[in-house]
Design a protein around this motif. Structure first.
Motif, short mmCIF file in Angstrom:
data_model
loop_
_atom_site.label_atom_id
_atom_site.label_comp_id
_atom_site.label_asym_id
_atom_site.label_seq_id
_atom_site.Cartn_x
_atom_site.Cartn_y
_atom_site.Cartn_z
N MET A 87 -1.67 38.51 -5.15
CA MET A 87 -1.91 37.62 -3.99
C MET A 87 -0.72 36.94 -3.61
N THR A 104 0.42 45.32 -2.26
CA THR A 104 -0.85 44.54 -2.37
C THR A 104 -2.01 45.66 -2.35
N ASN A 108 -4.07 46.06 -5.75
CA ASN A 108 -5.50 45.77 -5.67
C ASN A 108 -6.44 46.72 -5.48
N TYR A 149 -4.18 40.62 1.18
CA TYR A 149 -4.87 40.28 0.04
C TYR A 149 -6.54 40.31 0.46
#
Length: 247
Positions: A87, A104, A108, A149
């Motif tokens: 993040m 990211t 993620n 994020y």
């Protein structure tokens, strides 16, 4: 999902929510294997917490394949938790933010999809199998400072719903863990804000929810309902304003 007697493999888990959940699950009588990119940190946790670890970079498909072969050769894994994530803040008016955005998404979102894809056929053959994905309250109300994020966590929420629908009628349970702001160093690796939810309180409540309702689809501590239910309760604009005025 039962909360004891599992063999759990977790992507990530060397700090923050992941490590604390690993400790709690271990204490409940589960075998827990965590992973991460730093072998020295994994070795330290193995010594201090008696939690096994293996090196894994979810941004590298070959690393995921190696980790899958390694962990399933030594353990009958029946629960997968996709905890690995980053993040970071971004200024979308600065073109250099793109490197952060790409990293990211790779870790993620694609890391989660890659890992589930590698483990799913195996899990379908296990007893009491479950997959736990990790989204965020920011999947439902954006924090302007962390745009990519937020987007990856919204995507994880949607992906988890689709996964659950596709696996309906199979033995694999699909659960989404939806944290609020928790006192960890996830945001830019910086010290946490003291107004965020204490880590111990979050893990206590999350485990209690799993114990109380083994069939639940989303793990929602009380503090995250402010974000999770904002649109449904016609509070969205007010919550967006409140969330972003504080940052």
């Amino acid at each position: 999902m039962k909360t004891t007697g599992n063999t759990i493999f977790m992507t990530g888990g060397t700090s923050g929510i992941g490590l604390e959940l690993a400790r709690r699950f271990r204490d409940l009588g589960n075998t827990v294997i965590i992973s991460g990119r730093r072998k020295d940190l994994l070795d330290q946790i193995a010594t201090e917490d008696n939690i096994e670890g293996l090196v894994l970079d979810v941004a590298d498909p070959a690393s995921i394949a190696t980790a899958f072969t390694d962990v399933t050769a030594r353990h009958d894994v029946n629960v997968l938790i996709t905890m690995a994530g980053i993040m970071q803040t971004e200024n979308l008016q600065d073109p250099t933010h793109l490197a952060t955005s790409e990293a990211t998404i790779d870790i993620n979102l694609l890391g989660t999809i890659r890992t589930i894809t590698a483990f799913l056929p195996y899990l379908q053959q296990q007893t009491d199998p479950a997959i736990i994905t990790v989204s965020s309250g920011l999947a439902f109300v954006p924090l302007a400072l962390t745009p990519t994020y937020n987007a990856t966590k919204a995507a994880i929420h949607s992906y988890t719903q689709s996964l659950r629908l596709q696996l309906a009628g199979t033995p694999v349970q699909v659960i989404e863990l939806v944290p609020p702001a928790v006192q960890t160093n996830l945001l830019n690796g910086a010290a946490p804000d003291p107004t965020w939810m204490p880590l111990a309180d979050f893990t206590d409540e999350s485990i209690a929810l799993l114990q109380q309702n083994p069939d639940l689809e989303e793990v929602l501590v009380d503090r995250v309902h402010f974000l999770r239910a904002a649109e449904r309760e016609n509070r969205y604009e007010a919550v967006v304003a409140a969330l972003n005025s504080a940052h």
